[in-house]
Design an enzyme around this catalytic site. Sequence first.
Site, PDB file in Angstrom:
ATOM      1  N   GLY A  22       0.915  -1.277  -0.071  1.00  0.00           N
ATOM      2  CA  GLY A  22       0.057   0.092   0.194  1.00  0.00           C
ATOM      3  C   GLY A  22       0.822   1.236  -0.253  1.00  0.00           C
ATOM      4  O   GLY A  22       2.186   1.247  -0.043  1.00  0.00           O
ATOM      5  N   SER A  23       0.142   2.514  -0.120  1.00  0.00           N
ATOM      6  CA  SER A  23       0.783   3.810  -0.088  1.00  0.00           C
ATOM      7  C   SER A  23       1.639   4.243   1.083  1.00  0.00           C
ATOM      8  O   SER A  23       2.701   4.737   1.086  1.00  0.00           O
ATOM      9  CB  SER A  23      -0.031   4.806  -0.754  1.00  0.00           C
ATOM     10  OG  SER A  23      -1.065   4.881   0.303  1.00  0.00           O
ATOM     11  N   GLY A  75       0.067  -1.413   6.356  1.00  0.00           N
ATOM     12  CA  GLY A  75      -1.133  -0.455   6.350  1.00  0.00           C
ATOM     13  C   GLY A  75      -2.489  -1.219   6.712  1.00  0.00           C
ATOM     14  O   GLY A  75      -2.337  -2.347   7.169  1.00  0.00           O
ATOM     15  N   ASP A 118      -6.938  -0.717   5.973  1.00  0.00           N
ATOM     16  CA  ASP A 118      -8.070   0.135   5.339  1.00  0.00           C
ATOM     17  C   ASP A 118      -8.800   0.851   6.261  1.00  0.00           C
ATOM     18  O   ASP A 118      -9.618   1.847   6.287  1.00  0.00           O
ATOM     19  CB  ASP A 118      -8.826  -0.694   4.332  1.00  0.00           C
ATOM     20  CG  ASP A 118      -7.952  -0.996   3.285  1.00  0.00           C
ATOM     21  OD1 ASP A 118      -7.289  -0.294   2.712  1.00  0.00           O
ATOM     22  OD2 ASP A 118      -7.969  -2.294   3.030  1.00  0.00           O
ATOM     23  N   LYS A 165      -8.418  -5.210   6.037  1.00  0.00           N
ATOM     24  CA  LYS A 165      -7.087  -4.985   5.147  1.00  0.00           C
ATOM     25  C   LYS A 165      -7.671  -5.594   3.602  1.00  0.00           C
ATOM     26  O   LYS A 165      -8.638  -6.319   3.403  1.00  0.00           O
ATOM     27  CB  LYS A 165      -6.048  -5.587   5.570  1.00  0.00           C
ATOM     28  CG  LYS A 165      -5.353  -4.706   6.597  1.00  0.00           C
ATOM     29  CD  LYS A 165      -3.947  -5.439   7.169  1.00  0.00           C
ATOM     30  CE  LYS A 165      -2.975  -5.685   6.071  1.00  0.00           C
ATOM     31  NZ  LYS A 165      -2.623  -4.360   5.116  1.00  0.00           N
ATOM     32  N   GLY A 166      -6.616  -5.350   2.578  1.00  0.00           N
ATOM     33  CA  GLY A 166      -7.111  -5.838   1.462  1.00  0.00           C
ATOM     34  C   GLY A 166      -7.479  -4.832   0.231  1.00  0.00           C
ATOM     35  O   GLY A 166      -7.791  -5.100  -0.893  1.00  0.00           O
ATOM     36  N   GLY A 167      -7.473  -3.704   0.869  1.00  0.00           N
ATOM     37  CA  GLY A 167      -7.763  -2.710  -0.429  1.00  0.00           C
ATOM     38  C   GLY A 167      -7.068  -2.696  -1.564  1.00  0.00           C
ATOM     39  O   GLY A 167      -7.461  -2.384  -2.723  1.00  0.00           O
ATOM     40  N   GLU A 181      -0.520 -10.895   2.859  1.00  0.00           N
ATOM     41  CA  GLU A 181      -0.358 -10.001   4.170  1.00  0.00           C
ATOM     42  C   GLU A 181      -0.554 -10.545   5.469  1.00  0.00           C
ATOM     43  O   GLU A 181      -0.073 -10.693   6.304  1.00  0.00           O
ATOM     44  CB  GLU A 181      -1.290  -8.643   4.023  1.00  0.00           C
ATOM     45  CG  GLU A 181      -0.721  -7.610   3.029  1.00  0.00           C
ATOM     46  CD  GLU A 181      -1.630  -6.553   2.821  1.00  0.00           C
ATOM     47  OE1 GLU A 181      -1.291  -5.495   2.426  1.00  0.00           O
ATOM     48  OE2 GLU A 181      -2.934  -6.713   2.833  1.00  0.00           O
ATOM     49  N   LYS A 231      -8.363   6.208   8.736  1.00  0.00           N
ATOM     50  CA  LYS A 231      -8.559   4.792   8.849  1.00  0.00           C
ATOM     51  C   LYS A 231      -9.156   4.465  10.238  1.00  0.00           C
ATOM     52  O   LYS A 231      -9.905   3.296  10.433  1.00  0.00           O
ATOM     53  CB  LYS A 231      -7.230   4.076   8.733  1.00  0.00           C
ATOM     54  CG  LYS A 231      -6.570   4.675   7.526  1.00  0.00           C
ATOM     55  CD  LYS A 231      -7.205   3.822   6.048  1.00  0.00           C
ATOM     56  CE  LYS A 231      -6.446   4.517   5.010  1.00  0.00           C
ATOM     57  NZ  LYS A 231      -5.132   3.850   4.673  1.00  0.00           N
TER      58      LYS A 231
HETATM   59  C1  5RP Z   1      -3.255  -3.949   0.704  1.00  0.00           C
HETATM   60  C2  5RP Z   1      -3.666  -3.293   2.043  1.00  0.00           C
HETATM   61  C3  5RP Z   1      -3.041  -1.992   2.327  1.00  0.00           C
HETATM   62  O1  5RP Z   1      -2.281  -2.184   3.548  1.00  0.00           O
HETATM   63  C4  5RP Z   1      -4.300  -1.172   2.933  1.00  0.00           C
HETATM   64  O2  5RP Z   1      -5.215  -0.953   1.506  1.00  0.00           O
HETATM   65  C5  5RP Z   1      -3.666   0.419   3.011  1.00  0.00           C
HETATM   66  O3  5RP Z   1      -3.276   1.098   2.083  1.00  0.00           O
HETATM   67  P1  5RP Z   1      -2.825   2.364   2.034  1.00  0.00           P
HETATM   68  O4  5RP Z   1      -1.596   2.790   2.838  1.00  0.00           O
HETATM   69  O5  5RP Z   1      -2.426   2.775   0.522  1.00  0.00           O
HETATM   70  O6  5RP Z   1      -4.157   3.350   2.592  1.00  0.00           O
HETATM   71  O7  5RP Z   1      -4.301  -3.835   2.939  1.00  0.00           O
HETATM   72  O8  5RP Z   1      -3.817  -5.143   0.593  1.00  0.00           O
END
Ligand code: 5RP
Length: 231
Positions: A29-30, A85, A87, A97-99, A106, A124
């Site tokens: 994730g970012s 990270g 969501d 999680k899983g965005g 993970e 979040k």
């Molecule tokens: C990926 C995830 C990420 O950790 C979650 O989506 C958060 O991402 P971001 O830091 O871009 O908000 O679970 O599967």
Amino acid sequence: MTSATSKRRAAEAALAEVKDGQILGLGTGSTVAIFIELLGEKIKKEGWKILGVPTSYQSAYLAAENGIQLTTLDEHPVLDLAVDGADELDKRLNLIKGGGAALTREKIVDSSAKRFVVIADGAKLVERLGTKTPVPIEVLPVARRTVAKRIGLLGGKPKLRDAGDRKDGPLITDNGNLIIDADFGAIDDPQALEFVLKRIPGVVEAGLFINLAHTAYIGSEKGVKRIDRRY
Ligand code: 5RP
């Protein structure tokens, strides 16, 4: 205050936990992307020896670009620290999680660490999971419709995740599966929901991370707030 600054603050707080010689789980994730870049700078500056286990192609490629040596759970089944990270997270440090569609790897990597630290911006943090985001569920392609039906029977609204602008059709995960985003609204009992979702044949993993995270660093305009799991 941008969300990028909040994410950076959270990433810096997690980096302060890292010690030379550790084996780290690298989330996706970012926010984790910022952590990986900061970690790369630290390794270069201090000459640290760090090994990383990635949770996706994204984190593997980013780690390689930032000079972080990669390893696997085959070679190192117990990690010192995982940084990932989220969501959504609640005050008990249960997560959705899983965005980024990386939830299965993970969960494997994060749960293999002696310590699992979540990094996120303040948006979040929710009172109840499911308030803002559906629960991502990784599903074998052959079970797409049967799993969707069972989610409906559990009171959820299933939606097959689309790949978006760069590919026609469904999103395919790093494991070659599909993602169903299941909207249950605010979830009363995330642990019970995780349990029933994982019992559905064809479900590979559910994006509810219960009792896994030890600490969360939440970045905001005021600085970084630390939340520790109460046992
Ligand atoms: C990926 C995830 C990420 O950790 C979650 O989506 C958060 O991402 P971001 O830091 O871009 O908000 O679970 O599967």
